[in-house]
Design an enzyme around this catalytic site. Structure first.
Site, PDB file in Angstrom:
ATOM      1  CB  ALA A  33      -0.922  -0.005   1.214  1.00 22.01           C
ATOM      2  CG  ASP A  34       3.591   2.638   3.241  1.00 24.42           C
ATOM      3  OD1 ASP A  34       2.732   3.536   3.343  1.00 24.42           O
ATOM      4  OD2 ASP A  34       4.170   2.146   4.232  1.00 24.42           O
ATOM      5  CG  MET A  35       6.151  -0.143  -1.544  1.00 25.23           C
ATOM      6  SD  MET A  35       7.857   0.380  -1.530  1.00 25.23           S
ATOM      7  CE  MET A  35       8.539  -0.254  -3.030  1.00 25.23           C
TER       8      MET A  35
ATOM      9  N   PRO B  66       2.735   5.914  -4.484  1.00 25.62           N
ATOM     10  CG  PRO B  66       4.741   5.255  -3.508  1.00 25.62           C
ATOM     11  CD  PRO B  66       3.261   5.238  -3.282  1.00 25.62           C
TER      12      PRO B  66
END
Lengths: 417, 417
Positions: free
Chosen positions: A185-187, A190
């Site tokens: 999700a963090d990646m 972006p």
């Protein structure tokens, strides 16, 4: 300061990014831009900087350590994510910070931030402030639920994995859901942020003006989950989670070996025959339970038991070799360290080494590269890294913006930079 | 034919894509380009077309079905992935196909293909053929291991999940690895492919010429895995896989409720206090085992048992509400169907409805949208879709390329289109 020869060296040469990001999602976006050739100026609070600087483990004169032992030990997170970036300090809450931010924007192309929704505006460094200074600016916001999220919800990777349905789809039907070990999700946000930025750049070539690009972590991951048509699967009576194997494609999935696990795909007739050959049991091709694709699907549990009875007695390498000899797609389930050192991946710089600038030989570390190859461009990172907060204040405030020494000293004394 | 007003409607308006892709990875790349405004012309073999047309389940006059019941039933995979695209037929192996492909390239900006490495060149539709016709063309290849892979290895999502280390990182330390339920390897390569294409477009504005963009499924997913610095974790004695919780951040992870699971993040002091309040056990804040971050990490198993003893007796919704009231990040682990219908996600078109053009009311289906919002541009799909192979042959071959009717009839009779 930033004059590449030839002009084609990296695809985004000549673009300048003002980077207000911290943690992982934001810095990964500007890392991609840096690796593609943009000049990235990372802006950090003079009172400590990016929190990722405090992520254990660290690397330094003692190699890799869980705790910071020396003042020049650096978090490996920071070493990895700040590659190729320059660093300046700026306390957004200090008087005059907004005007300095606008000075930075004036000759830039892109701003990226990943504060909680609404925070950048409150701090005076939102899209409005940037556009006032430069109507050509492309301003990208990454947040948990989108820039229009009134609640300003905190979004950590595990929260988004849970909400997006991604976690639910992994694991055995009767077992708990599974948190993915990579911060997907963090990646993902972006990555879509970079697509948005580059699309807005393309539009700017037509219109001459910039715009706001807004990506939600929840939206990015949910859009990935949505490619699978879950409601249709449910309507057709197919389960949303099936564990290591997918019985409607049988034989398909991950099987136990003596020393690990192997992924096998033998969906089609020819592949199933190859699998039976590799198992030393070609007669299974004539067994009415396994003689057609429909039969194999109908008898998937029995078929999977046959495969496991064979594979669990052999080393993974032997199983893969026997299957490949029959043209059956197969692969060992590898540990990340082994995966990062795959010769193909290293040769293409999809992973790459990083080192502490002062102690390069105290550890062997590999991290993410840019997983794109261009026939007429390179990718990669300038050998610059803000080891300390404000490391490149002189180059940026003095040389680029033309602030005089007296003003810089004053800003520093007042805690603005 | 493709004349948007105003010119700013979608960011990639005016760009034309020749789409040679099939299955999932390639079509997802061109789906993103279509949703961002490019005109996408999907080229399919007249003898059957994209294999994704045969993916069960289907949708049609009987709603969603596992088997195709009527000739106009359409695979939901195709309905989702071919949105906004036009479709022409072309048999690359037929005499004259190369010249037709070059005609298509002449006035196009982008080509995308995801054949096994080397196949497009063998078929006469590789980068060299495209560049001969149009030196400004940007040609993107997606493959399992990169365009330079001499072995031409077949890459399915599960094979790449195994090789990349992604599978290994998920699940309990002593349990088997976990296959991610979403096809993350299939989906990441196209996302990086789009970044590569848009970066090459930016470079083309400087140089005037196109180039080859080459993305590997293994490289894309491994680069994601590599952000975590696995060798450093190992050197620091930290495990690569930790299951539902991460004890070094305790309390952090996924916990059982009476009717499901909840993700909780209470890493910092204030959040831990909030959690204890929500549990109705504020005294735990003073318990020496849980009174500091280090203590909580050291006693993580006991702490997690306390949390589960509380959460497993309550509905997930109650646990989330109690935690949110204390400001502790928490979220239910949602089923994909619920996730796709999140009002925030629907409002931002990160998921969106699709329907069979002739039977729009026979089913309710949602699929992936474009998870990027622009302040001065829209995203979305033209209402065009190649239901049959070669559906838009007339518009493309007759109107766009100017082939006369006799030639088109001849090509059709010869099985070329």
């Amino acid at each position: 300061m930033h004059d590449p020869t030839p002009a084609t060296r990296r695809p985004l040469e000549g673009l300048r990014v003002i980077d207000l990001t911290r943690a992982l999602a934001g810095p990964y976006a500007t890392l991609l831009l840096a690796g593609l050739g943009a000049q990235v100026i990372k802006v950090e609070d003079p009172r400590g900087g990016d929190l990722a600087r405090e992520n254990s483990p660290y690397v330094g004169r003692d190699g890799v350590t869980v705790e910071r032992g020396h003042s020049d030990d650096v978090s490996i997170s920071h070493l990895s994510r700040a590659r190729g970036k320059m660093g300046v300090s700026l306390n957004f809450k200090a008087p005059g910070a907004r005007a300095i931010f606008q000075d930075l924007c004036r000759d830039a192309d892109i701003v990226v931030e990943n504060f909680t929704a609404g925070t950048a505006d409150r701090l005076g460094v939102g899209y409005q402030a940037a556009r006032e200074a430069n109507p050509r600016i492309i301003y990208c916001s990454l947040s948990g639920f989108g820039a229009d999220d009134a609640e300003g919800g905190k979004a950590m990777d595990v929260i988004i994995q849970a909400l997006s349905g991604a976690m639910y789809t992994s694991g055995d039907p009767d077992a708990p859901p599974v948190r993915m070990g990579i911060p997907v999700a963090d990646m993902l946000a972006p990555v879509f942020g970079v697509i948005g930025i580059l699309s807005a750049l393309e539009q700017r070539h037509r219109t001459g003006h910039g715009q706001h690009v807004d990506v939600s972590m929840l939206g990015a991951l949910t859009s990935f989950v949505a490619i699978e048509n879950w409601s249709a699967l449910a309507a057709a009576g197919m389960p949303a989670r099936t564990g290591l194997t997918v019985q409607r494609l049988s034989p398909f999935g991950v099987f136990e070996c003596a020393d690990g696990y192997v992924a096998i795909v033998a969906v089609h007739e020819k592949l199933a025959r190859g699998l039976f050959q590799a198992m030393g049991a070609p007669e299974l091709s004539d067994d009415p339970r396994f003689a057609s694709r429909d039969a194999r699907v109908a008898n998937a549990p029995v078929l999977e038991a046959h495969i496991t009875a064979w594979s669990r007695n052999l080393p993974t390498a032997d199983v893969v070799r026997l299957l490949e000899a029959q043209g059956v797609p197969a692969a060992p389930v590898r540990h990340p360290e082994e995966a990062l050192s795959d010769p193909r991946v290293m040769a293409r710089a999809e992973t790459m080494p990083i080192a502490h600038p002062s102690y390069p030989h105290r550890s062997e570390l590999r991290t993410s590269g840019i997983p794109i190859r261009f026939s007429d461009a390179e990718t990669g990172f300038d050998p610059t890294l803000p080891i300390s907060v404000g490391e490149h204040n002189h180059q940026i405030y003095r040389e680029l913006l033309g602030y005089d020494d007296a003003r810089i000293a004053e800003l520093r004394a007042a805690g603005v930079i």
